[in-house]
Motif scaffolding. Structure first.
Motif, PDB file in Angstrom:
ATOM      1  N   TYR A 193     -56.199  57.372 -32.617  1.00 30.61           N
ATOM      2  CA  TYR A 193     -55.270  56.158 -33.285  1.00 30.61           C
ATOM      3  C   TYR A 193     -55.849  54.415 -31.773  1.00 30.61           C
ATOM      4  O   TYR A 193     -54.810  53.584 -32.892  1.00 30.61           O
ATOM      5  N   VAL A 194     -56.813  54.548 -32.261  1.00 27.89           N
ATOM      6  CA  VAL A 194     -57.484  53.001 -31.626  1.00 27.89           C
ATOM      7  C   VAL A 194     -57.847  52.533 -32.836  1.00 27.89           C
ATOM      8  O   VAL A 194     -57.569  50.475 -32.039  1.00 27.89           O
ATOM      9  N   ASP A 195     -57.677  52.281 -33.872  1.00 25.03           N
ATOM     10  CA  ASP A 195     -58.303  50.721 -35.013  1.00 25.03           C
ATOM     11  C   ASP A 195     -56.931  50.930 -35.213  1.00 25.03           C
ATOM     12  O   ASP A 195     -57.256  49.800 -34.869  1.00 25.03           O
ATOM     13  N   GLN A 196     -55.643  51.521 -35.067  1.00 29.30           N
ATOM     14  CA  GLN A 196     -53.988  50.175 -34.870  1.00 29.30           C
ATOM     15  C   GLN A 196     -53.759  50.050 -33.842  1.00 29.30           C
ATOM     16  O   GLN A 196     -53.625  49.139 -34.250  1.00 29.30           O
ATOM     17  N   ALA A 197     -54.516  50.132 -33.022  1.00 23.65           N
ATOM     18  CA  ALA A 197     -54.347  49.882 -31.589  1.00 23.65           C
ATOM     19  C   ALA A 197     -55.371  48.470 -31.480  1.00 23.65           C
ATOM     20  O   ALA A 197     -55.016  47.666 -30.697  1.00 23.65           O
ATOM     21  N   LYS A 198     -56.324  48.638 -31.836  1.00 21.79           N
ATOM     22  CA  LYS A 198     -57.506  47.093 -32.169  1.00 21.79           C
ATOM     23  C   LYS A 198     -56.703  45.934 -32.603  1.00 21.79           C
ATOM     24  O   LYS A 198     -56.839  44.887 -32.976  1.00 21.79           O
ATOM     25  N   MET A 199     -56.199  46.651 -33.551  1.00 26.57           N
ATOM     26  CA  MET A 199     -55.277  45.820 -34.699  1.00 26.57           C
ATOM     27  C   MET A 199     -54.247  45.518 -33.984  1.00 26.57           C
ATOM     28  O   MET A 199     -54.024  43.628 -34.172  1.00 26.57           O
ATOM     29  N   ALA A 200     -53.964  45.680 -33.524  1.00 30.77           N
ATOM     30  CA  ALA A 200     -52.002  45.518 -32.267  1.00 30.77           C
ATOM     31  C   ALA A 200     -53.315  43.906 -31.269  1.00 30.77           C
ATOM     32  O   ALA A 200     -52.470  43.310 -31.012  1.00 30.77           O
ATOM     33  N   PHE A 201     -54.241  44.636 -30.968  1.00 28.97           N
ATOM     34  CA  PHE A 201     -54.955  43.301 -29.868  1.00 28.97           C
ATOM     35  C   PHE A 201     -54.576  42.246 -30.797  1.00 28.97           C
ATOM     36  O   PHE A 201     -54.758  41.233 -29.980  1.00 28.97           O
ATOM     37  N   GLN A 202     -56.019  42.530 -31.785  1.00 26.16           N
ATOM     38  CA  GLN A 202     -55.891  40.786 -32.273  1.00 26.16           C
ATOM     39  C   GLN A 202     -54.559  40.267 -32.907  1.00 26.16           C
ATOM     40  O   GLN A 202     -54.697  38.872 -32.182  1.00 26.16           O
ATOM     41  N   PHE A 203     -53.701  40.693 -33.338  1.00 18.32           N
ATOM     42  CA  PHE A 203     -52.368  40.683 -33.639  1.00 18.32           C
ATOM     43  C   PHE A 203     -51.332  39.445 -32.579  1.00 18.32           C
ATOM     44  O   PHE A 203     -50.945  38.088 -32.449  1.00 18.32           O
ATOM     45  N   ALA A 204     -51.645  40.032 -31.221  1.00 17.00           N
ATOM     46  CA  ALA A 204     -50.802  40.054 -29.804  1.00 17.00           C
ATOM     47  C   ALA A 204     -52.005  38.653 -29.069  1.00 17.00           C
ATOM     48  O   ALA A 204     -51.192  38.212 -28.884  1.00 17.00           O
ATOM     49  N   ALA A 205     -52.929  39.073 -29.428  1.00 18.63           N
ATOM     50  CA  ALA A 205     -54.215  37.715 -28.901  1.00 18.63           C
ATOM     51  C   ALA A 205     -54.070  35.831 -29.581  1.00 18.63           C
ATOM     52  O   ALA A 205     -53.807  35.444 -29.102  1.00 18.63           O
ATOM     53  N   ARG A 206     -54.083  36.732 -31.020  1.00 24.69           N
ATOM     54  CA  ARG A 206     -53.126  35.490 -31.647  1.00 24.69           C
ATOM     55  C   ARG A 206     -52.235  34.357 -32.121  1.00 24.69           C
ATOM     56  O   ARG A 206     -51.950  33.787 -30.584  1.00 24.69           O
ATOM     57  N   TYR A 207     -50.635  35.465 -31.465  1.00 22.68           N
ATOM     58  CA  TYR A 207     -49.412  35.576 -31.696  1.00 22.68           C
ATOM     59  C   TYR A 207     -48.928  35.167 -30.829  1.00 22.68           C
ATOM     60  O   TYR A 207     -47.525  34.823 -30.402  1.00 22.68           O
ATOM     61  N   GLY A 208     -48.881  35.957 -29.467  1.00 24.34           N
ATOM     62  CA  GLY A 208     -48.630  36.252 -28.401  1.00 24.34           C
ATOM     63  C   GLY A 208     -48.986  34.772 -27.466  1.00 24.34           C
ATOM     64  O   GLY A 208     -49.141  33.307 -27.979  1.00 24.34           O
TER      65      GLY A 208
END
Length: 562
Positions: A193-208
């Motif tokens: 599931y690493v690809d989804q985990a990388k997408m989640a990282f990008q979203f959280a990095a931006r909007y967190g």
């Protein structure tokens, strides 16, 4: 969630409604009394004969431990980005809020954003875009900024899979609801599931909220879509989103095999999504890797199966181990399930025939079992219900029905408001209704017409939510002091409000004497369709006692000492 569920017997006449619903023993933890629930309803011309199984009734005078919950937390809504940005008068403008729709969204305290992964990672793998998204041109920055400005909590539900991942599957198995892994990967391995985990990282990095992220890890596509386009720009720690949800209804039992995940497989998925499987997937994978303070909500369960959650917890104990304090190293911060009130039982996948009033369903006992599980853990994770609601079309098995002189829309409004009042009694921390607008206006299938708004106007259900929020959204639920009629007590500082409801669906009425202490008069508020505020009247008490007529539409009462 949109699924099917059942009723064994229902017969209506002009004067008598009687129904017996047999709910099969599905071995749900803490719900032995749920194995057989009997509903016997007689119309309003006779005395109260509604019988609700005791397990589905709230305890009387019980004050739940922990922080009290404000009523407005029970008024969330499910919505899409086009609900914010799609202005019919300017269809190509996707960077500005459509104010007519935003006026409707402001009726709600929270938005669960159905966010398709493929809109942010369209084209090639690793091509991330947010402002605008290369697929659809939606500007997520604008949406989340207006929500923060207006005090609306955002739950971003990262769901479905992108086209580049779909294309890894054989043509016969391509479905955007497939488990979020490339074809052939092991669903039991968090690394899949690493690809989804990388997408989640990008979203959280931006909007967190974390501004200390290594900017070299943040990626966006900066190419222009056309000559005078404003390209994507990287950003970190914008402080706009606090909650992310991993997928939607991963316990589904319908659809192709590739769309299903067992509890253990979904736990492995969540472990990658949560923190890159405890950091093993690299410095750019997982929500917590980007922002340790962002909270991860498990995907809403379609089956409302507490055993599914327990199996996830067991997986975490085995594969993620224990923390220093001895607690299990969980890969979620919030437990989340879906449940629609009807005459069936979702846990046994039996088909329903109609929606029913929430108090007459098994919603209370199911909520109680989830909250009991959460409270048994040292972390005490919150429990949320992120999908519930009613259709207005009469061909749906999730329909609200006209009761007495009330229209379908008025009864939908009653049951929606009463759903919120029910879940706060059982310790659920947030409720999100399905959904802002009809999925398909005029549709005849289930969940096609569950919208709380129509066009640029509120339906009565949204009216009731707005009015209740204005009257007492910040009031905290304290306790329930009567079961029939239901009488709930709320407080805000030294102010007290009572909410009284007949828990029925037969247009039944009853008189109740409410003790308002030393109050000499009382303000009485009734929800009113088509209005921004409730209708208000005053009445005198007799030695602090107020005799009031209670109906199936909640009535709100506060005592006035002067």
């Amino acid at each position: 969630m949109r699924i099917f569920i059942p009723m064994i017997f229902r017969l209506k006449t002009a004067l008598i409604i009687s129904a017996v619903v047999f709910l099969c023993n599905c071995n749900n933890a803490n719900s032995d009394a749920d194995s057989i629930a009997v509903k016997s309803i007689t119309a309003a011309v006779t005395p109260d004969t509604t019988h609700i199984d005791p397990i589905n009734q709230p305890p009387i005078n019980y004050v739940r431990p922990g922080s009290p919950v404000p009523l407005k937390n029970m008024f969330g809504i499910n919505a899409y980005e086009w609900n914010f940005l799609e202005n019919p008068g300017s269809p190509n403008d996707r960077k500005h809020i459509y104010e007519d729709n935003m006026a409707l969204i402001k009726s709600f305290s929270a938005v669960r954003h159905y966010l398709n992964w493929g809109r942010m990672e369209s084209g090639d793998k690793g091509d991330y875009s947010f402002n605008p998204a290369l697929s659809g041109g939606w500007d997520y920055d604008v949406i989340y900024e207006i929500c923060k400005q207006d005090g609306i909590l955002v739950l971003a539900d990262l769901k479905n899979i992108p086209n580049w991942m779909i294309d890894t599957y054989p043509a016969s198995s391509r479905d955007n609801d497939n488990a979020p892994v490339p074809y052939g990967k092991d669903l039991n391995d968090p690394a899949s599931y690493v690809d989804q985990a990388k997408m989640a990282f990008q979203f959280a990095a931006r909007y967190g909220y974390n501004k200390k992220i290594d900017k070299a890890l943040v990626k966006v596509v900066t190419k222009k879509r056309y000559n005078d386009d404003i390209p994507n720009a990287p950003n970190i720690g914008m402080g706009l989103v606090k909650y992310m949800e991993c997928g939607n209804e991963r316990d589904r039992w319908w659809g192709p095999d590739e769309t299903h995940q067992t509890a253990e497989q979904y736990a492995a998925n969540l472990s990658a999504f949560y923190d890159g499987n405890m950091g093993k997937l690299g410095p750019n994978a997982g929500v917590k890797t980007a922002d340790p303070n962002m909270l991860v909500v498990m995907g809403g369960l379609a089956s409302a199966d507490i055993k599914y959650v327990q199996r996830m917890i067991d997986w975490c104990k085995i594969h993620r181990g224990l923390k220093k304090d001895g607690s299990i190293n969980l890969c979620f911060d919030v437990i989340n399930y879906h449940l629609y009130s009807n005459n069936g039982d979702v846990r046994t996948h039996k088909r329903a025939t109609t929606g029913i009033a929430p108090e007459l369903s098994n919603d209370g006992s199911i909520a109680n079992s989830f909250v009991k599980l959460a409270n048994s853990m040292p972390q005490h994770p919150e429990v949320w219900l992120t999908e519930t609601g009613y259709d207005i079309n009469q061909e749906s098995y999730q329909k609200a029905e006209a009761v007495g002189v009330k229209t379908v829309l008025q009864d939908q409004a009653d049951w929606i408001l009463r759903t919120s009042l029910l879940y706060i009694r059982y310790g659920i921390k947030r409720v999100f209704f399905y959904q802002l607008f009809d999925d398909r206006a005029g549709g005849t299938t289930q969940y096609a017409t569950s919208g709380l708004n129509e066009g640029i106007k509120r339906r009565p259900a949204a009216d009731y939510i707005l009015q209740t929020t204005k009257l007492m959204g910040d009031y905290n639920y304290i306790k329930t002091i009567s079961k029939d009629p239901l009488v709930d007590q709320y407080k805000l500082g030294n102010k007290t409000m009572y909410v009284l409801t007949i828990p029925d669906e037969t247009n039944r009425k009853a008189n109740y004497t409410l003790d308002l202490g030393k109050a000499k008069t009382a303000n009485i508020y009734h929800p009113k369709a088509g209005a921004d505020v409730m209708s208000k009247s005053q009445a005198s008490t007799l030695n602090g006692k107020l005799k009031i007529e209670v109906t199936e539409t909640p009535v709100f009462v506060e005592g006035i000492d002067k």
